[in-house]
Scaffold this active site. Structure first.
Site, mmCIF file in Angstrom:
data_model
loop_
_atom_site.group_PDB
_atom_site.id
_atom_site.type_symbol
_atom_site.label_atom_id
_atom_site.label_comp_id
_atom_site.label_asym_id
_atom_site.label_seq_id
_atom_site.Cartn_x
_atom_site.Cartn_y
_atom_site.Cartn_z
ATOM 1 N N VAL A 1 0.832 -1.206 0.000
ATOM 2 C CA VAL A 1 0.000 0.000 0.000
ATOM 3 C C VAL A 1 0.870 1.261 0.000
ATOM 4 O O VAL A 1 0.593 2.221 -0.738
ATOM 5 C CB VAL A 1 -0.972 -0.002 1.211
ATOM 6 C CG1 VAL A 1 -1.863 1.228 1.179
ATOM 7 C CG2 VAL A 1 -1.823 -1.268 1.208
ATOM 8 N N LYS B 1 -7.527 -2.097 8.956
ATOM 9 C CA LYS B 1 -8.839 -2.527 9.484
ATOM 10 C C LYS B 1 -8.717 -3.187 10.841
ATOM 11 O O LYS B 1 -9.582 -3.062 11.691
ATOM 12 C CB LYS B 1 -9.532 -3.459 8.490
ATOM 13 C CG LYS B 1 -8.912 -4.821 8.401
ATOM 14 C CD LYS B 1 -8.665 -5.275 7.010
ATOM 15 C CE LYS B 1 -7.297 -4.853 6.542
ATOM 16 N NZ LYS B 1 -6.981 -5.292 5.199
ATOM 17 N N GLU C 1 -10.641 5.411 4.971
ATOM 18 C CA GLU C 1 -11.411 4.908 3.825
ATOM 19 C C GLU C 1 -10.860 3.588 3.290
ATOM 20 O O GLU C 1 -11.611 2.696 2.878
ATOM 21 C CB GLU C 1 -11.410 5.965 2.707
ATOM 22 C CG GLU C 1 -12.162 5.581 1.465
ATOM 23 C CD GLU C 1 -13.657 5.356 1.711
ATOM 24 O OE1 GLU C 1 -14.355 6.330 1.974
ATOM 25 O OE2 GLU C 1 -14.115 4.182 1.651
ATOM 26 N N GLY D 1 -10.736 -1.701 0.011
ATOM 27 C CA GLY D 1 -9.696 -1.041 -0.790
ATOM 28 C C GLY D 1 -10.148 0.245 -1.461
ATOM 29 O O GLY D 1 -10.402 1.253 -0.806
ATOM 30 N N GLY E 1 0.028 -9.502 -4.217
ATOM 31 C CA GLY E 1 -0.001 -8.516 -3.127
ATOM 32 C C GLY E 1 -1.380 -8.327 -2.509
ATOM 33 O O GLY E 1 -1.614 -7.369 -1.789
ATOM 34 N N GLU F 1 -2.857 -10.716 3.067
ATOM 35 C CA GLU F 1 -2.160 -10.147 4.219
ATOM 36 C C GLU F 1 -0.874 -10.948 4.431
ATOM 37 O O GLU F 1 -0.741 -12.079 3.944
ATOM 38 C CB GLU F 1 -3.028 -10.265 5.472
ATOM 39 C CG GLU F 1 -4.351 -9.541 5.380
ATOM 40 C CD GLU F 1 -4.189 -8.029 5.284
ATOM 41 O OE1 GLU F 1 -3.466 -7.438 6.102
ATOM 42 O OE2 GLU F 1 -4.782 -7.447 4.380
ATOM 43 N N ASP G 1 -10.134 -11.196 8.349
ATOM 44 C CA ASP G 1 -10.071 -9.906 7.662
ATOM 45 C C ASP G 1 -11.485 -9.397 7.356
ATOM 46 O O ASP G 1 -11.808 -8.226 7.575
ATOM 47 C CB ASP G 1 -9.246 -10.081 6.375
ATOM 48 C CG ASP G 1 -9.158 -8.827 5.543
ATOM 49 O OD1 ASP G 1 -8.316 -7.972 5.858
ATOM 50 O OD2 ASP G 1 -9.942 -8.691 4.575
ATOM 51 N N LYS H 1 -13.566 -5.993 8.814
ATOM 52 C CA LYS H 1 -14.220 -5.012 7.931
ATOM 53 C C LYS H 1 -15.723 -4.945 8.220
ATOM 54 O O LYS H 1 -16.319 -3.870 8.203
ATOM 55 C CB LYS H 1 -13.965 -5.387 6.469
ATOM 56 C CG LYS H 1 -12.497 -5.230 6.062
ATOM 57 C CD LYS H 1 -12.239 -5.883 4.720
ATOM 58 C CE LYS H 1 -10.788 -5.748 4.299
ATOM 59 N NZ LYS H 1 -10.458 -6.588 3.139
ATOM 60 N N GLY I 1 -4.784 -4.467 -3.285
ATOM 61 C CA GLY I 1 -3.752 -4.123 -4.266
ATOM 62 C C GLY I 1 -3.221 -2.716 -4.025
ATOM 63 O O GLY I 1 -3.879 -1.893 -3.378
HETATM 64 P P1 NAP Z 1 3.167 -4.919 3.716
HETATM 65 O O1 NAP Z 1 3.338 -5.079 2.249
HETATM 66 O O2 NAP Z 1 3.495 -6.039 4.608
HETATM 67 O O3 NAP Z 1 4.035 -3.637 4.139
HETATM 68 C C1 NAP Z 1 4.265 -3.283 5.474
HETATM 69 C C2 NAP Z 1 5.298 -2.162 5.508
HETATM 70 O O4 NAP Z 1 5.404 -1.725 6.857
HETATM 71 C C3 NAP Z 1 6.694 -2.563 5.035
HETATM 72 O O5 NAP Z 1 7.261 -1.519 4.288
HETATM 73 C C4 NAP Z 1 7.484 -2.755 6.343
HETATM 74 O O6 NAP Z 1 8.854 -2.363 6.264
HETATM 75 C C5 NAP Z 1 6.782 -1.764 7.254
HETATM 76 N N1 NAP Z 1 6.817 -2.206 8.632
HETATM 77 C C6 NAP Z 1 6.271 -3.330 9.169
HETATM 78 N N2 NAP Z 1 6.498 -3.367 10.498
HETATM 79 C C7 NAP Z 1 7.181 -2.264 10.800
HETATM 80 C C8 NAP Z 1 7.725 -1.738 12.002
HETATM 81 N N3 NAP Z 1 7.584 -2.371 13.171
HETATM 82 N N4 NAP Z 1 8.385 -0.564 11.961
HETATM 83 C C9 NAP Z 1 8.538 0.078 10.787
HETATM 84 N N5 NAP Z 1 8.049 -0.359 9.605
HETATM 85 C C10 NAP Z 1 7.387 -1.515 9.620
HETATM 86 O O7 NAP Z 1 1.664 -4.497 4.070
HETATM 87 P P2 NAP Z 1 0.559 -3.910 3.069
HETATM 88 O O8 NAP Z 1 -0.034 -4.997 2.253
HETATM 89 O O9 NAP Z 1 1.072 -2.699 2.386
HETATM 90 O O10 NAP Z 1 -0.596 -3.498 4.117
HETATM 91 C C11 NAP Z 1 -0.474 -2.356 4.901
HETATM 92 C C12 NAP Z 1 -1.808 -2.054 5.571
HETATM 93 O O11 NAP Z 1 -2.789 -1.809 4.575
HETATM 94 C C13 NAP Z 1 -2.376 -3.175 6.434
HETATM 95 O O12 NAP Z 1 -3.057 -2.615 7.516
HETATM 96 C C14 NAP Z 1 -3.355 -3.868 5.513
HETATM 97 O O13 NAP Z 1 -4.385 -4.541 6.209
HETATM 98 C C15 NAP Z 1 -3.894 -2.683 4.769
HETATM 99 N N6 NAP Z 1 -4.468 -2.988 3.468
HETATM 100 C C16 NAP Z 1 -3.746 -3.702 2.581
HETATM 101 C C17 NAP Z 1 -4.270 -3.928 1.319
HETATM 102 C C18 NAP Z 1 -3.515 -4.709 0.282
HETATM 103 O O14 NAP Z 1 -4.049 -4.891 -0.803
HETATM 104 N N7 NAP Z 1 -2.295 -5.142 0.531
HETATM 105 C C19 NAP Z 1 -5.536 -3.418 1.004
HETATM 106 C C20 NAP Z 1 -6.254 -2.672 1.958
HETATM 107 C C21 NAP Z 1 -5.694 -2.465 3.193
HETATM 108 P P3 NAP Z 1 9.937 -3.097 5.329
HETATM 109 O O15 NAP Z 1 9.525 -2.730 3.932
HETATM 110 O O16 NAP Z 1 11.250 -2.547 5.698
HETATM 111 O O17 NAP Z 1 9.786 -4.550 5.602
HETATM 112 N N1 HSE Z 2 -5.916 -8.967 2.329
HETATM 113 C C1 HSE Z 2 -7.001 -8.090 2.069
HETATM 114 C C2 HSE Z 2 -7.900 -8.697 1.023
HETATM 115 C C3 HSE Z 2 -6.470 -6.763 1.590
HETATM 116 O O1 HSE Z 2 -7.535 -9.724 0.451
HETATM 117 O O2 HSE Z 2 -8.985 -8.182 0.777
HETATM 118 C C4 HSE Z 2 -7.496 -5.706 1.615
HETATM 119 O O3 HSE Z 2 -7.890 -5.395 2.892
#
Ligand code: NAP
Ligand code: HSE
Length: 430
Positions: free
Chosen positions: A14, A105, A129, A134, A187, A190, A201, A205, A302
């Site tokens: 994200v 969330k 939001e 997403g 991506g 989770e 998850d 939500k 995504g």
């Molecule tokens: P991710 O790819 O695992 O990225 C997490 C990031 O946070 C990485 O850059 C990591 O650093 C950093 N991080 C983790 N722990 C940390 C700490 N203790 N101190 C400092 N930095 C730290 O996660 P993501 O998929 O982007 O998701 C992020 C959030 O968005 C979550 O709450 C998720 O539920 C939400 N979300 C995700 C999506 C999706 O499609 N992926 C959609 C909607 C909502 P490094 O890069 O150095 O490892």
């Molecule tokens: N892992 C979550 C999903 C990301 O698959 O919908 C969005 O919150």
């Protein structure tokens, strides 16, 4: 032009999406927000990690205090995920008088009250939001555009990973494992896919949606939850044969002032709009007493779709034109006091049973169902001349308690080897 500094906590899926949108749509964002937005610091775990985006190394830090203590930073974007340390970082950012935007969330569903309370005390804005579905603007939709309604029910496909897996199993005959691996590579999943696959998850939500639509804070532990691990290729084949598609649905209904909440795999009629929501797409089907039926559809996961919602919140803060948190106060809870127990919920049921192929077994099972007020819609028997065969029943809508009692009695029949699976069926008239 005014300039504003913001900071990202996290540069994963994200975070990358947010960075990319801020670069690619710089001109439009400047025009719409009235600000030149500069990301002046990004908190990560590992500065030296290889990243497939071009971010100046000098703005990466592993020291959160550098961000909290920097008075030039006005907005903090939390995209780390999880509760610890994300929640504390959000609170520290608010206490440092910074507005906070999050996609988290889990933190909102479990510690939302504390975060909202801190935002109020510190007189900063708190926007989320991206936390549900997403890129779909469902939070603003419920908070603003639909506030004229008494919401009667919400049924959503709100987890992209499980929808991707179920779609690949349904359309491409992929195994569960192959489809999960692809979802992770894209991506969507989770970091720990258990959260997606086992329905947590979607529960997080759903609790946020319930708060927004019905004004009730529901503890995530009190929401009935079933994931998709038990769905087998054979169930998907039977679903096709009966004219259904299997989706992981998050459901909240106001049934005579009693809230019914649940997350579970559901057979949806193939002609229903939710049935054709495929891949990582999400859709939220809402019934309001004024608007009628409404469906919001889009990418629920995504980097760019989620980044779209995050950057939208940043612009909204800069324009000062919405305030997602404060409008929830005292909203719509009315006399919705209880949460329905599962035995009092009503659905149709698909029941797959392995039985000994001997005379009378179908009759005995049908009799038990009838004695418990369960009426049958369809029955299929597969296999002949073998020791064991498969019987599949689809029932009309009935109380879950009636199904529980029937299953107990069916299990006692000597000809029954195993109740293999039970999946709820939503008739979902539109
Ligand atoms: P991710 O790819 O695992 O990225 C997490 C990031 O946070 C990485 O850059 C990591 O650093 C950093 N991080 C983790 N722990 C940390 C700490 N203790 N101190 C400092 N930095 C730290 O996660 P993501 O998929 O982007 O998701 C992020 C959030 O968005 C979550 O709450 C998720 O539920 C939400 N979300 C995700 C999506 C999706 O499609 N992926 C959609 C909607 C909502 P490094 O890069 O150095 O490892
Ligand atoms: N892992 C979550 C999903 C990301 O698959 O919908 C969005 O919150």
């Amino acid at each position: 032009m005014n300039k504003i500094n913001i900071a990202l906590l996290g540069l994963g899926n994200v975070g990358r999406g947010v960075w990319e949108i801020l670069q690619t749509n710089k001109e439009e964002i400047r025009e719409r927000s009235g600000y030149d937005i500069e990301v002046s610091k990004i908190l990560v775990r590992d500065i030296n990690k290889r990243r497939d985006i071009d971010v100046p190394k000098g703005i990466l830090t592993t020291e959160p205090e550098e961000i909290f203590n920097d008075e030039s930073i006005k907005i903090v974007i939390e995209v780390i995920g999880g509760v610890d340390p994300a929640k504390d970082y959000m609170i520290k950012a608010m206490q440092s008088k910074k507005h906070v935007v999050t996609a988290n969330k889990l933190a909102i569903a479990t510690c939302g009250s504390e975060l909202i309370k801190t935002a109020k005390e510190e007189e900063v804005r708190f926007c989320y939001e991206a936390s549900v579905a997403g890129g779909i603007p469902i939070i603003h939709g419920l908070n603003e555009s639909l506030t004229a309604n008494k919401i009667e029910q919400i049924m959503g496909i709100i987890n992209g990973t499980t929808n991707y897996i179920l779609t690949k199993m349904y359309l491409d005959n992929m195994s569960f494992g192959e489809a999960l691996k692809e979802a992770q590579e894209k991506g969507y999943a989770e970091a720990d896919p258990t959260s997606d696959v086992d329905g947590y998850d979607a529960v997080y939500k759903l609790s946020i949606l319930t708060y927004l639509a019905f004004g009730k804070k529901i503890s995530v532990d009190s929401i009935y939850r079933e994931g998709i691990r038990n769905i087998e290729a054979i169930d998907i084949e039977y679903a096709k044969e009966f004219g259904y598609v299997i989706k992981l649905l998050a459901i909240v209904k106001d049934v005579n002032n009693v809230l019914e909440l649940r997350v579970h795999p559901t057979m949806v009629p193939a002609r229903h709009p939710l049935a054709s929501v495929n891949d990582s797409f999400n859709a939220i089907f809402i019934k309001g007493n004024a608007v009628g039926d409404l469906m919001m559809y889009g990418r629920g996961a995504g980097d760019l779709p989620t980044g779209s919602a995050v950057v939208g919140d940043i612009i909204s803060i800069l324009r000062n034109d919405t305030d997602p948190i404060f409008k929830l106060e005292g909203s719509k809870s009315g006399n919705l006091k209880q949460i329905n127990s599962m035995e009092n919920t009503k659905s149709g049921y698909y029941i797959r049973i392995t039985v000994k192929d001997e005379p009378g077994v179908l009759g005995k099972i049908s009799t038990i169902l009838g004695q418990n007020n369960v009426s049958l819609l369809s029955v299929i028997q597969k296999g002949k001349g073998q020791e064991f065969v498969t019987l599949v029943f689809v029932t009309h809508k009935t109380l879950e308690g009636n199904i529980d009692k029937s299953i107990k009695d069916i299990n006692l029949l000597s000809s029954v080897k195993k109740i293999e699976n039970i999946i709820r069926v939503e008739k979902m008239e539109v």
